[in-house]
Structures are given as structure tokens and as C-alpha cells.
Motif scaffolding. Structure first.
Motif, PDB file in Angstrom:
ATOM      1  N   GLY A 234       0.695  -1.166  -0.061  1.00 42.90           N
ATOM      2  CA  GLY A 234       0.028   0.000   0.036  1.00 42.90           C
ATOM      3  C   GLY A 234       0.864   1.179   0.048  1.00 42.90           C
ATOM      4  N   GLY A 235       2.059   1.328   0.838  1.00 46.76           N
ATOM      5  CA  GLY A 235       2.839   2.319   0.736  1.00 46.76           C
ATOM      6  C   GLY A 235       3.621   2.851  -0.431  1.00 46.76           C
ATOM      7  N   TYR A 236       4.002   1.572  -1.085  1.00 47.14           N
ATOM      8  CA  TYR A 236       4.605   1.659  -2.478  1.00 47.14           C
ATOM      9  C   TYR A 236       3.701   2.406  -3.582  1.00 47.14           C
ATOM     10  CZ  TYR A 236       7.313   0.717  -6.750  1.00 47.14           C
ATOM     11  OH  TYR A 236       8.014   0.818  -7.777  1.00 47.14           O
ATOM     12  N   GLU A 237       2.318   1.737  -3.628  1.00 41.33           N
ATOM     13  CA  GLU A 237       1.216   2.095  -4.473  1.00 41.33           C
ATOM     14  C   GLU A 237       1.051   3.506  -4.194  1.00 41.33           C
ATOM     15  OE1 GLU A 237      -1.771   1.174  -7.451  1.00 41.33           O
ATOM     16  OE2 GLU A 237      -0.156   0.014  -6.819  1.00 41.33           O
ATOM     17  N   THR A 238       0.895   4.021  -2.947  1.00 35.79           N
ATOM     18  CA  THR A 238       0.331   5.217  -2.658  1.00 35.79           C
ATOM     19  C   THR A 238       1.324   6.466  -2.816  1.00 35.79           C
ATOM     20  OG1 THR A 238      -1.172   4.403  -0.991  1.00 35.79           O
ATOM     21  CG2 THR A 238      -0.857   6.711  -0.901  1.00 35.79           C
ATOM     22  N   PHE A 239       2.848   6.142  -2.455  1.00 33.91           N
ATOM     23  CA  PHE A 239       3.699   7.190  -2.201  1.00 33.91           C
ATOM     24  C   PHE A 239       4.673   7.026  -3.403  1.00 33.91           C
ATOM     25  CE2 PHE A 239       1.926   6.637   2.016  1.00 33.91           C
ATOM     26  CZ  PHE A 239       1.364   7.673   2.255  1.00 33.91           C
ATOM     27  N   VAL A 240       5.072   5.873  -4.009  1.00 34.68           N
ATOM     28  CA  VAL A 240       6.116   5.910  -4.812  1.00 34.68           C
ATOM     29  C   VAL A 240       5.720   5.614  -6.300  1.00 34.68           C
ATOM     30  CG1 VAL A 240       8.238   4.509  -5.371  1.00 34.68           C
ATOM     31  CG2 VAL A 240       7.595   4.691  -2.798  1.00 34.68           C
ATOM     32  N   SER A 241       5.047   4.520  -6.671  1.00 33.61           N
ATOM     33  CA  SER A 241       4.709   4.252  -7.954  1.00 33.61           C
ATOM     34  C   SER A 241       3.696   3.325  -8.075  1.00 33.61           C
ATOM     35  CB  SER A 241       5.865   3.772  -8.878  1.00 33.61           C
ATOM     36  OG  SER A 241       5.696   3.569 -10.159  1.00 33.61           O
ATOM     37  N   ARG A 242       2.707   3.512  -9.370  1.00 35.90           N
ATOM     38  CA  ARG A 242       1.499   2.567  -9.439  1.00 35.90           C
ATOM     39  C   ARG A 242       2.495   0.976  -9.803  1.00 35.90           C
ATOM     40  NH1 ARG A 242      -2.721   4.262  -7.100  1.00 35.90           N
ATOM     41  NH2 ARG A 242      -3.140   6.441  -7.646  1.00 35.90           N
ATOM     42  N   MET A 243       1.637   0.125  -9.162  1.00 33.09           N
ATOM     43  CA  MET A 243       2.225  -1.321  -9.659  1.00 33.09           C
ATOM     44  C   MET A 243       1.356  -1.878 -10.855  1.00 33.09           C
ATOM     45  SD  MET A 243       2.565  -2.362  -5.664  1.00 33.09           S
ATOM     46  CE  MET A 243       3.226  -3.935  -6.137  1.00 33.09           C
ATOM     47  N   ASN A 244       0.037  -1.078 -11.338  1.00 34.72           N
ATOM     48  CA  ASN A 244      -0.482  -1.636 -12.497  1.00 34.72           C
ATOM     49  C   ASN A 244      -1.042  -2.942 -12.075  1.00 34.72           C
ATOM     50  OD1 ASN A 244      -0.258   1.028 -13.603  1.00 34.72           O
ATOM     51  ND2 ASN A 244       1.838   0.406 -14.402  1.00 34.72           N
ATOM     52  N   LEU A 245      -1.752  -3.242 -11.128  1.00 36.55           N
ATOM     53  CA  LEU A 245      -1.926  -4.776 -10.842  1.00 36.55           C
ATOM     54  C   LEU A 245      -3.842  -5.000 -10.986  1.00 36.55           C
ATOM     55  CD1 LEU A 245      -0.464  -5.119  -7.325  1.00 36.55           C
ATOM     56  CD2 LEU A 245       0.167  -6.074  -9.540  1.00 36.55           C
ATOM     57  N   GLU A 246      -4.342  -3.697 -11.788  1.00 35.84           N
ATOM     58  CA  GLU A 246      -5.679  -3.762 -11.802  1.00 35.84           C
ATOM     59  C   GLU A 246      -6.163  -5.179 -12.725  1.00 35.84           C
ATOM     60  OE1 GLU A 246      -3.726  -1.412 -12.723  1.00 35.84           O
ATOM     61  OE2 GLU A 246      -4.306   0.078 -11.247  1.00 35.84           O
ATOM     62  N   THR A 247      -5.309  -5.805 -13.599  1.00 35.75           N
ATOM     63  CA  THR A 247      -5.797  -6.972 -14.176  1.00 35.75           C
ATOM     64  C   THR A 247      -5.405  -8.270 -13.675  1.00 35.75           C
ATOM     65  OG1 THR A 247      -3.939  -6.632 -15.883  1.00 35.75           O
ATOM     66  CG2 THR A 247      -5.951  -5.731 -16.312  1.00 35.75           C
ATOM     67  N   HIS A 248      -4.458  -8.159 -12.499  1.00 37.95           N
ATOM     68  CA  HIS A 248      -4.032  -8.963 -12.016  1.00 37.95           C
ATOM     69  C   HIS A 248      -5.025  -9.978 -11.016  1.00 37.95           C
ATOM     70  CE1 HIS A 248      -1.141 -11.822  -9.679  1.00 37.95           C
ATOM     71  NE2 HIS A 248      -0.104 -11.681 -10.640  1.00 37.95           N
ATOM     72  N   PRO A 249      -5.029 -11.304 -11.343  1.00 37.49           N
ATOM     73  CA  PRO A 249      -6.062 -12.052 -10.614  1.00 37.49           C
ATOM     74  C   PRO A 249      -6.035 -11.867  -9.014  1.00 37.49           C
ATOM     75  CG  PRO A 249      -4.575 -13.639 -11.716  1.00 37.49           C
ATOM     76  CD  PRO A 249      -4.322 -12.284 -12.327  1.00 37.49           C
ATOM     77  N   ASP A 250      -4.502 -11.923  -8.681  1.00 35.96           N
ATOM     78  CA  ASP A 250      -4.313 -11.831  -6.941  1.00 35.96           C
ATOM     79  C   ASP A 250      -4.359 -10.614  -6.490  1.00 35.96           C
ATOM     80  OD1 ASP A 250      -4.344 -14.575  -7.150  1.00 35.96           O
ATOM     81  OD2 ASP A 250      -1.996 -14.716  -7.848  1.00 35.96           O
ATOM     82  N   GLN A 251      -4.864  -9.449  -7.196  1.00 36.50           N
ATOM     83  CA  GLN A 251      -4.737  -8.093  -6.715  1.00 36.50           C
ATOM     84  C   GLN A 251      -5.407  -8.235  -5.222  1.00 36.50           C
ATOM     85  OE1 GLN A 251      -6.846  -4.981  -8.663  1.00 36.50           O
ATOM     86  NE2 GLN A 251      -5.900  -3.363  -7.664  1.00 36.50           N
ATOM     87  N   PRO A 252      -4.943  -7.665  -4.324  1.00 36.97           N
ATOM     88  CA  PRO A 252      -5.656  -7.403  -3.071  1.00 36.97           C
ATOM     89  C   PRO A 252      -6.928  -6.648  -3.271  1.00 36.97           C
ATOM     90  CG  PRO A 252      -3.529  -7.213  -2.674  1.00 36.97           C
ATOM     91  CD  PRO A 252      -3.685  -7.317  -3.908  1.00 36.97           C
ATOM     92  N   GLU A 253      -7.817  -7.041  -2.552  1.00 38.22           N
ATOM     93  CA  GLU A 253      -9.140  -6.222  -2.865  1.00 38.22           C
ATOM     94  C   GLU A 253      -9.228  -4.751  -2.236  1.00 38.22           C
ATOM     95  OE1 GLU A 253     -12.727  -4.002  -1.277  1.00 38.22           O
ATOM     96  OE2 GLU A 253     -11.471  -5.302   0.047  1.00 38.22           O
ATOM     97  N   TRP A 254      -8.609  -4.515  -1.067  1.00 40.45           N
ATOM     98  CA  TRP A 254      -8.224  -3.312  -0.532  1.00 40.45           C
ATOM     99  C   TRP A 254      -7.476  -2.275  -1.255  1.00 40.45           C
ATOM    100  CZ3 TRP A 254      -3.212  -2.248   0.671  1.00 40.45           C
ATOM    101  CH2 TRP A 254      -2.341  -3.373   0.821  1.00 40.45           C
ATOM    102  N   LEU A 255      -6.438  -2.989  -2.296  1.00 39.94           N
ATOM    103  CA  LEU A 255      -5.530  -2.185  -2.933  1.00 39.94           C
ATOM    104  C   LEU A 255      -6.330  -1.363  -4.068  1.00 39.94           C
ATOM    105  CD1 LEU A 255      -2.581  -1.767  -3.148  1.00 39.94           C
ATOM    106  CD2 LEU A 255      -2.336  -3.427  -4.711  1.00 39.94           C
ATOM    107  N   SER A 256      -7.443  -1.593  -4.606  1.00 43.72           N
ATOM    108  CA  SER A 256      -8.148  -1.435  -5.719  1.00 43.72           C
ATOM    109  C   SER A 256      -8.632   0.086  -5.464  1.00 43.72           C
ATOM    110  CB  SER A 256      -9.326  -1.937  -6.270  1.00 43.72           C
ATOM    111  OG  SER A 256     -10.238  -2.312  -5.121  1.00 43.72           O
ATOM    112  N   HIS A 257      -8.586   0.514  -3.954  1.00 46.08           N
ATOM    113  CA  HIS A 257      -9.150   1.731  -3.606  1.00 46.08           C
ATOM    114  C   HIS A 257      -8.273   2.266  -2.504  1.00 46.08           C
ATOM    115  CE1 HIS A 257     -11.577  -1.172  -1.242  1.00 46.08           C
ATOM    116  NE2 HIS A 257     -11.115  -0.439  -0.092  1.00 46.08           N
ATOM    117  N   VAL A 258      -6.901   1.776  -2.595  1.00 46.02           N
ATOM    118  CA  VAL A 258      -6.130   2.425  -1.583  1.00 46.02           C
ATOM    119  C   VAL A 258      -5.633   3.902  -1.547  1.00 46.02           C
ATOM    120  CG1 VAL A 258      -3.907   1.635  -2.511  1.00 46.02           C
ATOM    121  CG2 VAL A 258      -4.033   1.878   0.050  1.00 46.02           C
ATOM    122  N   ASN A 259      -5.724   4.614  -0.626  1.00 47.84           N
ATOM    123  CA  ASN A 259      -4.813   5.969  -0.691  1.00 47.84           C
ATOM    124  C   ASN A 259      -4.438   6.096   0.817  1.00 47.84           C
ATOM    125  OD1 ASN A 259      -7.288   6.555   1.132  1.00 47.84           O
ATOM    126  ND2 ASN A 259      -8.451   6.962  -0.723  1.00 47.84           N
TER     127      ASN A 259
END
Length: 204
Positions: free
Chosen positions: A109-134
Motif C-alpha cells: 500500500g505504501g509503495y502504491e500510494t507514495f512511490v509508483s503505481r504497480m498496475n495490478l488492476e488486471t492481476h487475478p491476485d490483486q488484494p481487494e483493498w488495494l483497488s481503492h487504497v489511498n
């Protein structure tokens, strides 16, 4: 069309704003360090689990390690593997798992929020909470994880309540309640801010 003062040409950012923006990558070694810490927790978990299984199967060295691990100063050291001893070891394992979950939330969550997007939207194992993390969602989830960890430690203390005085038990309970109310306050303030932002958007 008004051009942002920090930009020059077609989407190019001026050197100073670009340097400041690129400084976010200084956090990368911190997240890599947390990954190494995660590895230490995984190793510790398996050491404790192997000792518990070994003790249950009659390995004397493993039994001694388990009994030493659950012993509390001020109480008689356990002499055999009983229900309470197993419960304390399992609570220790759950504690490691919950701290590991906390590390994952901070790293991903910290990397996605403060460093860079991980582009996991199409990944089947993307954590549910990561889709709307801030930052706000991350704070609430971290506070919730800390409450869970505090609950485990408080339960371990109550199991060995005879080894602690009333002042220690009250202090740990108060600290846990403070964590609980802090999480509720964070969640409430974020909800108020979200409602305010939504009202401002509609007003425009």
C-alpha cells in the motif's frame, strides 16, 4: 489554455520540481528493508512451528525450547505441553502472522500510494483493498491491524494474569482501548473529510 508553472513544453517538468518528485524513490530502500524484515518473520514463524510440532511428537529439545518461550517471569515454568502452553505458542504464531500482514499493507500500500503505481488492476491476485487504497484508507487499515496485534498481546497477558499485578493489567487494557478509540477517530475523521470533499465537488 493555462500551462502549469511547473511544466515546460509538452508535459516536461522543470528540473527542480522533477527532482523533488523523483525524491519519492528514496523510499524504495525502506520498502526493500521491510521485505527483508518479512523474511525474518517467516523464518521465526517456521522455527516456532517446527518446535511446537517436535514437542508434540516427544522431541525433548523442542519441548524445552517451547516451555522456555512461553515461561513468564514470576510464575512457575511449565513442565509439559498442555492446552495452555499450546495456546500461548499458537497465539505467538498468530501474532507473527498479523505483524506480517501489517508489513504487507505497509509495503504494498505504501509503495502504491507514495512511490509508483504497480498496475495490478488486471492481476487475478490483486488484494481487494488495494483497488481503492489511498493515504486515508491505509491509515485506517494499519490502525485496525495494530488493534488486532494489541488484542493478541492482551489475551496472552490475561492467560498469564497471575504473573502480573493489577496495575500492569489495567495499563495494558487502557493502552488497547486507546488504540481502539484512535482507530475509530481516524475512521470518523476520514469519513467526515470524504463527505466534505464530496459536498465541495457537488457545489462546483
Amino acid at each position: 489554455m493555462k500551462v502549469s508553472p511547473s511544466r515546460t513544453g509538452e508535459g516536461r517538468i522543470r528540473p527542480l520540481p522533477n527532482l523533488i518528485f523523483m525524491s519519492r524513490w528514496l523510499q524504495l530502500p525502506l520498502y526493500l528493508g521491510l521485505i527483508l524484515a518479512q523474511g525474518v518473520y517467516v523464518y521465526h514463524f517456521w522455527v516456532e512451528l517446527v518446535d511446537l510440532i517436535g514437542a508434540a511428537m516427544g522431541n525433548q529439545a523442542a519441548l524445552e525450547h517451547v516451555l522456555t518461550a512461553v515461561a513468564v517471569d514470576g510464575t512457575a515454568r511449565p513442565t509439559k505441553l498442555n492446552e495452555t502452553t499450546i495456546m500461548l505458542v499458537v497465539l505467538g504464531l498468530i501474532d507473527v502472522v498479523m505483524i506480517s500482514n501489517l508489513l504487507i499493507m505497509v509495503i504494498v500500500g505504501g509503495y502504491e500510494t507514495f512511490v509508483s503505481r504497480m498496475n495490478l488492476e488486471t492481476h487475478p491476485d490483486q488484494p481487494e483493498w488495494l483497488s481503492h487504497v489511498n493515504a486515508s484508507v491505509l491509515k485506517v487499515k494499519l490502525a485496525t491491524a495494530i488493534i488486532g496485534i494489541s488484542s493478541i498481546h492482551l489475551l496472552k497477558t490475561f492467560i498469564n494474569a497471575n504473573a502480573y499485578d493489577a496495575k500492569t493489567l489495567i495499563a495494558q487494557t487502557v493502552i488497547h482501548v486507546v488504540f481502539l478509540f484512535s482507530a475509530m477517530a481516524i475512521a470518523a475523521s476520514d469519513r467526515i473529510m470524504a463527505g466534505t470533499n464530496g459536498t465541495n465537488k457537488h457545489s462546483h
